[in-house]
Design a protein around this motif. Structure first.
Motif, PDB file in Angstrom:
ATOM      1  N   GLY A  34      96.311  68.782  43.610  1.00 59.41           N
ATOM      2  CA  GLY A  34      96.266  70.228  43.801  1.00 59.41           C
ATOM      3  C   GLY A  34      95.116  70.637  44.703  1.00 59.41           C
ATOM      4  O   GLY A  34      95.270  71.488  45.583  1.00 59.41           O
ATOM      5  N   THR A  35      93.960  70.024  44.496  1.00 57.82           N
ATOM      6  CA  THR A  35      92.801  70.301  45.341  1.00 57.82           C
ATOM      7  C   THR A  35      93.065  69.867  46.776  1.00 57.82           C
ATOM      8  O   THR A  35      92.739  70.586  47.722  1.00 57.82           O
ATOM      9  N   ALA A  36      93.672  68.705  46.939  1.00 56.20           N
ATOM     10  CA  ALA A  36      94.005  68.223  48.285  1.00 56.20           C
ATOM     11  C   ALA A  36      95.006  69.151  48.964  1.00 56.20           C
ATOM     12  O   ALA A  36      94.884  69.429  50.166  1.00 56.20           O
ATOM     13  N   ALA A  37      95.978  69.652  48.219  1.00 58.02           N
ATOM     14  CA  ALA A  37      96.972  70.553  48.800  1.00 58.02           C
ATOM     15  C   ALA A  37      96.339  71.871  49.228  1.00 58.02           C
ATOM     16  O   ALA A  37      96.631  72.382  50.323  1.00 58.02           O
ATOM     17  N   VAL A  38      95.482  72.430  48.396  1.00 61.48           N
ATOM     18  CA  VAL A  38      94.815  73.686  48.748  1.00 61.48           C
ATOM     19  C   VAL A  38      93.910  73.486  49.967  1.00 61.48           C
ATOM     20  O   VAL A  38      93.878  74.329  50.869  1.00 61.48           O
ATOM     21  N   ALA A  39      93.186  72.382  50.012  1.00 63.01           N
ATOM     22  CA  ALA A  39      92.321  72.105  51.160  1.00 63.01           C
ATOM     23  C   ALA A  39      93.154  71.961  52.435  1.00 63.01           C
ATOM     24  O   ALA A  39      92.772  72.465  53.496  1.00 63.01           O
ATOM     25  N   THR A  40      94.290  71.293  52.331  1.00 57.46           N
ATOM     26  CA  THR A  40      95.176  71.140  53.493  1.00 57.46           C
ATOM     27  C   THR A  40      95.697  72.485  53.969  1.00 57.46           C
ATOM     28  O   THR A  40      95.728  72.765  55.180  1.00 57.46           O
ATOM     29  N   ILE A  41      96.106  73.331  53.042  1.00 54.54           N
ATOM     30  CA  ILE A  41      96.590  74.666  53.414  1.00 54.54           C
ATOM     31  C   ILE A  41      95.497  75.468  54.100  1.00 54.54           C
ATOM     32  O   ILE A  41      95.736  76.131  55.118  1.00 54.54           O
ATOM     33  N   LEU A  42      94.280  75.417  53.574  1.00 59.96           N
ATOM     34  CA  LEU A  42      93.173  76.147  54.185  1.00 59.96           C
ATOM     35  C   LEU A  42      92.850  75.635  55.583  1.00 59.96           C
ATOM     36  O   LEU A  42      92.578  76.414  56.497  1.00 59.96           O
ATOM     37  N   ILE A  43      92.899  74.333  55.766  1.00 59.29           N
ATOM     38  CA  ILE A  43      92.636  73.756  57.097  1.00 59.29           C
ATOM     39  C   ILE A  43      93.730  74.188  58.081  1.00 59.29           C
ATOM     40  O   ILE A  43      93.448  74.552  59.221  1.00 59.29           O
ATOM     41  N   LEU A  44      94.988  74.151  57.628  1.00 59.99           N
ATOM     42  CA  LEU A  44      96.081  74.570  58.503  1.00 59.99           C
ATOM     43  C   LEU A  44      95.993  76.062  58.821  1.00 59.99           C
ATOM     44  O   LEU A  44      96.287  76.466  59.955  1.00 59.99           O
ATOM     45  N   MET A  45      95.594  76.860  57.858  1.00 57.35           N
ATOM     46  CA  MET A  45      95.421  78.290  58.119  1.00 57.35           C
ATOM     47  C   MET A  45      94.306  78.521  59.139  1.00 57.35           C
ATOM     48  O   MET A  45      94.439  79.363  60.038  1.00 57.35           O
ATOM     49  N   ALA A  46      93.209  77.792  59.013  1.00 62.50           N
ATOM     50  CA  ALA A  46      92.093  77.950  59.945  1.00 62.50           C
ATOM     51  C   ALA A  46      92.513  77.535  61.352  1.00 62.50           C
ATOM     52  O   ALA A  46      92.083  78.115  62.347  1.00 62.50           O
TER      53      ALA A  46
END
Length: 50
Positions: A34-46
């Motif tokens: 879950g943490t990895a998924a949220v971090a990935t989403i944030l990186i893609l959003m940035a």
């Protein structure tokens, strides 16, 4: 007063430590991915929203 010299969970009948450990491992896996998924989403959003 009540005698609290014994720890209840070590003497209680029906404790299922194998199931407890399996549930804990599932929780740890959920937090990890879950943490990895949220971090990935944030990186893609940035990357895409800037």
């Amino acid at each position: 007063m009540a005698d609290h010299s014994e720890v209840a969970y070590t003497t209680a009948d029906g404790n299922d430590y194998i199931e407890h450990e399996r549930t804990y491992e599932g929780f740890i896996m959920l937090v990890k991915y879950g943490t990895a998924a949220v971090a990935t989403i944030l990186i893609l959003m940035a990357f895409f929203l800037v």
